[in-house]
Motif scaffolding. Sequence first.
Motif, PDB file in Angstrom:
ATOM      1  N   SER A 265       0.838  -1.188   0.035  1.00 18.61           N
ATOM      2  CA  SER A 265       0.098   0.057  -0.127  1.00 18.61           C
ATOM      3  C   SER A 265       0.918   1.420   0.123  1.00 18.61           C
ATOM      4  O   SER A 265       2.069   1.147   0.207  1.00 18.61           O
ATOM      5  N   GLY A 266       0.306   2.379  -0.338  1.00 18.58           N
ATOM      6  CA  GLY A 266       0.945   3.565  -0.243  1.00 18.58           C
ATOM      7  C   GLY A 266       1.393   4.091  -1.874  1.00 18.58           C
ATOM      8  O   GLY A 266       1.391   2.851  -2.722  1.00 18.58           O
ATOM      9  N   ASP A 267       1.848   5.081  -1.908  1.00 19.70           N
ATOM     10  CA  ASP A 267       2.185   5.648  -3.379  1.00 19.70           C
ATOM     11  C   ASP A 267       3.473   5.141  -3.855  1.00 19.70           C
ATOM     12  O   ASP A 267       4.534   4.996  -3.397  1.00 19.70           O
ATOM     13  N   PRO A 268       3.394   3.948  -4.794  1.00 20.94           N
ATOM     14  CA  PRO A 268       4.508   3.445  -5.240  1.00 20.94           C
ATOM     15  C   PRO A 268       5.474   4.422  -6.059  1.00 20.94           C
ATOM     16  O   PRO A 268       6.555   3.781  -6.585  1.00 20.94           O
ATOM     17  N   GLU A 269       5.168   5.640  -6.242  1.00 17.45           N
ATOM     18  CA  GLU A 269       6.068   6.452  -6.934  1.00 17.45           C
ATOM     19  C   GLU A 269       6.980   7.174  -5.825  1.00 17.45           C
ATOM     20  O   GLU A 269       7.810   8.037  -6.303  1.00 17.45           O
ATOM     21  N   LYS A 270       6.856   7.030  -4.607  1.00 17.45           N
ATOM     22  CA  LYS A 270       7.409   7.721  -3.547  1.00 17.45           C
ATOM     23  C   LYS A 270       8.902   7.507  -3.752  1.00 17.45           C
ATOM     24  O   LYS A 270       9.542   6.355  -4.124  1.00 17.45           O
ATOM     25  N   SER A 271       9.935   8.501  -3.466  1.00 14.11           N
ATOM     26  CA  SER A 271      11.131   8.508  -3.892  1.00 14.11           C
ATOM     27  C   SER A 271      11.949   7.518  -2.559  1.00 14.11           C
ATOM     28  O   SER A 271      13.119   7.374  -2.483  1.00 14.11           O
ATOM     29  N   ARG A 272      11.316   7.482  -1.627  1.00  7.08           N
ATOM     30  CA  ARG A 272      11.680   7.197  -0.264  1.00  7.08           C
ATOM     31  C   ARG A 272      11.791   5.565  -0.419  1.00  7.08           C
ATOM     32  O   ARG A 272      11.143   4.978  -0.939  1.00  7.08           O
TER      33      ARG A 272
END
Length: 304
Positions: free
Chosen positions: A66-73
């Motif tokens: 879950s969560g944004d797959p594009e996150k850079s973290r």
Amino acid sequence: MLRKIKSSVAAALCCTVLGAGLAGCDGDAMENWDPFAPATRTADAAPISGTEKIDVAGRSVNLSCSGDPEKSRPVIILMHGGGDGLDKLAAIQKTLSKQNRVCSYDRLGAGASDQPEGPQNFSSTGEILTGVLDRVAGDRPVVLAGHSLGGLIAARYAPDHQDRVKGLVLMDATPPTMVDDFTKAIPKSATGPAAELRAQNLAIFQGNNPEKLVITDGKVRSAGNIPVEVIQHGKQYLTAVPEYGPRLEKAWSAGQRTWLALSSGSTLSTATDSGHYIYLDQPDVAVQAIERVTAQATRQAHGE
């Protein structure tokens, strides 16, 4: 009294010692597994949203992302304790996914993943974890956050995978010398409920658990200078063991300090109002620790 011990201490200890993975399995899939083959990192496939089963070395592994797959973290990987599954991590995963990409998975023998075909060890457990990371993270760095046995597996895995593991959070993780600690804390001369608890846990160490993991002690190896947060329980639940409880608590606490050798960037804290399940008893403590480690790992990746 024994029933009370088994419902409180044995549940925690067995969770603490129960394990997962896929070690010396006898199946063809494991015989054909080549740990030295180039990694096939498949995160370029469609990102997983929700719960899905994937194939790892011919075995079905249940995972949730879950969560944004594009996150850079870094991608956060939550690792459950023995006897549990990813469903128990659902609440903390939901909270963390507001600002992060977060995944969890059922180890073989747990939850909705395949059952192990034979005895397992930490090496083969790591192979399954690698397959999961290949699918959900690809070349992206990861932060492993493990509870109990999940913490032990994460800590064993990180030193050999410094190219991708950039942070660790150990939530009341099983100590690296659990077998020795336990057998010394409750000697052969013990009688009554303590003797039964000793016999029960020795059997668990030898692989008599749902995941068929044979649990062995080992030295703590360095994972470099990655950020590591070790969180220990504050409520001394192990004292429920008659006569030998204080010894178990002392050994457990010493084991948490031993994990600090994982990194020059390790810290130890105590969740004062928590028993073994820190992420359930004090979810904010667990979330904040994982967020801190993830932020530090991000800064290090950017050379800050």
